[in-house]
Design an enzyme around this catalytic site. Sequence first.
Site, PDB file in Angstrom:
ATOM      1  N   LYS A  75       0.655  -1.124   0.374  1.00  0.00           N
ATOM      2  CA  LYS A  75      -0.065   0.085   0.109  1.00  0.00           C
ATOM      3  C   LYS A  75       0.785   1.197  -0.085  1.00  0.00           C
ATOM      4  O   LYS A  75       2.553   1.568   0.791  1.00  0.00           O
ATOM      5  CB  LYS A  75      -1.056  -0.044   1.335  1.00  0.00           C
ATOM      6  CG  LYS A  75      -1.786   0.590   1.246  1.00  0.00           C
ATOM      7  CD  LYS A  75      -3.095   0.757   2.885  1.00  0.00           C
ATOM      8  CE  LYS A  75      -3.872   1.523   2.397  1.00  0.00           C
ATOM      9  NZ  LYS A  75      -5.217   1.780   3.729  1.00  0.00           N
ATOM     10  N   SER A 150     -10.302   1.745   3.058  1.00  0.00           N
ATOM     11  CA  SER A 150      -8.861   1.772   2.041  1.00  0.00           C
ATOM     12  C   SER A 150      -7.468   1.366   1.212  1.00  0.00           C
ATOM     13  O   SER A 150      -7.285   1.734   0.099  1.00  0.00           O
ATOM     14  CB  SER A 150      -8.285   3.312   2.574  1.00  0.00           C
ATOM     15  OG  SER A 150      -7.637   2.840   3.886  1.00  0.00           O
ATOM     16  N   SER A 174      -9.867  -0.770   7.017  1.00  0.00           N
ATOM     17  CA  SER A 174      -9.462  -1.149   5.574  1.00  0.00           C
ATOM     18  C   SER A 174      -8.804  -2.065   4.958  1.00  0.00           C
ATOM     19  O   SER A 174      -8.037  -1.979   3.559  1.00  0.00           O
ATOM     20  CB  SER A 174      -8.056   0.394   5.826  1.00  0.00           C
ATOM     21  OG  SER A 174      -9.204   1.600   5.243  1.00  0.00           O
TER      22      SER A 174
HETATM   23  N1  GLN Z   1     -13.427   3.979   6.628  1.00  0.00           N
HETATM   24  C1  GLN Z   1     -12.693   4.129   7.861  1.00  0.00           C
HETATM   25  C2  GLN Z   1     -12.237   5.597   7.702  1.00  0.00           C
HETATM   26  O1  GLN Z   1     -12.488   5.868   6.316  1.00  0.00           O
HETATM   27  C3  GLN Z   1     -11.892   3.456   7.896  1.00  0.00           C
HETATM   28  C4  GLN Z   1     -10.456   3.343   7.349  1.00  0.00           C
HETATM   29  C5  GLN Z   1      -9.042   2.516   7.532  1.00  0.00           C
HETATM   30  O2  GLN Z   1      -9.072   1.973   7.979  1.00  0.00           O
HETATM   31  N2  GLN Z   1      -7.713   3.427   7.481  1.00  0.00           N
HETATM   32  O3  GLN Z   1     -11.785   6.734   8.487  1.00  0.00           O
END
Ligand code: GLN
Length: 483
Positions: A75, A150, A174
């Site tokens: 990532k 994400s 994410s």
């Molecule tokens: N959807 C969640 C957020 O936007 C989780 C994102 C993540 O785990 N980085 O904060």
Amino acid sequence: MMTIKEIRKRLDGGDISCRELTEAFLDAAKRDNPALNAYIRITEEEALRAADAADARRAKGEALSPLDGVPFILKDNINTKGITTTCASKMLANYVPIFDAFIWEKLRDSGAIMLGKGNMDEFAMGSTGETSYFGATSNPHNLDHVAGGSSSGPAAAVAGGLAVFGIGSDTGGSVRIPASFCGLVGLKPTYGAISRRGVIAYGSSLDQIGPIAVCAEDAALVFDAMCEKDPGDMTSVGSEPVTPKLTGSVAGKKIGMAREFFEVMSPPVREAIERAVKLFEKMGATIVPLEFPMLRYTLSTYYIIACAEAASNLGRFDGLRYGYRAESAADLDDFICRTRTEGFGKEVRRRILLGTYVLSAGYYDAYYNKAQLLRRAIKNEFSEMFKKCDLLLGPTVATTALQKGSGLTPVEMYQTDICTSSVNLAGLPAMSVPCGFDEKGLPIGLQLVGPHFGESEILSAALAFERETAGEFLKSSGMGVKL
Ligand code: GLN
């Protein structure tokens, strides 16, 4: 899609060299990435160099680990010295780190071959993979749908046959959400199990690094390669390797099911989860009905804490030291304001504003402090549940992958994390495991949650489920490498 075991067999048997394997993945990535947008950058030269070194080691019988020669995607919020690390943001579009993240060092030392850097929601803020400055990622099972966020790129690359495994980060879901949407296994380890040194911070009390893989055994192998304690990260405690502890059995285990998770599910997800529950019972587990009344407060609690921490962490991006800088400005304040307005996307700016608000003198007690109290209460409820069971089972996401550009409001978007974010608030390990498909053929994931450092417990249950269903939920997208 091929598992690490299958790849290793071919490499060990000498029927393909690591160079040939890597070239095949790079060719497939060049061909299919324009459709998927899973990679922000393909690191061809570095990958081929690493592949040649892996071949030389194998020829001497000196393979470094089970991951030696296995191609993967990292990532793009994980620092790679000399290779851009963009966090999918205009702010860091040209940022070249001067040091490596601990976990990237570990993976490289295990001999794994990095093919490139994975697309993601900007600064990991999102659940669909659509807030990236470099454009949305598509779901390999249906290109009109999102890959989930994400960690959209790592999931789409693995499901699209453009990498064998991926590394994501999970602050509120994410790793697990894109794994669920793409029909893969995604493991969010216990807070502190994996070092975050060199990972660009979002919510520091929530962030964890985890593997996205084809099966539970692969996720365990990748976890083992990264779980060393890092003296350079004060939250790192490390973990024992989990692979030797995998039993592949749930016989005699008590699996808790909180009623509240079942109230949020869409019909196809409910059906798949109910079927999975029956299979777990058939394998000898006992289902324990539980209640988790605090679930209704988790999204507000999560979004207050995550935004507060993000506002603080992202304060460093001011254009003075690194990252994007505004071209012209009247004075220093104007310069910083322009830099941040132009460099951050809309969702990131929204979170910084929200976070700054909940931390401001007049609202701190009303929001931030209250969220901390709720966080404690949520954690306590999990502890109570784990007194009655060995692990918890529920859905990962209430729905399957959304259509791209669905136009959800921010609050609707935040609801995607209803089943995942409470786990981060409590610092527990959890994983998503494929368990079905909806009427369009889009994958459904079930979530297993364990007690602190209970990774082997949930991975064993996942392995048992995979064996019982004999790969029924592993579906090739038809894209990617064919060997
Ligand atoms: N959807 C969640 C957020 O936007 C989780 C994102 C993540 O785990 N980085 O904060």
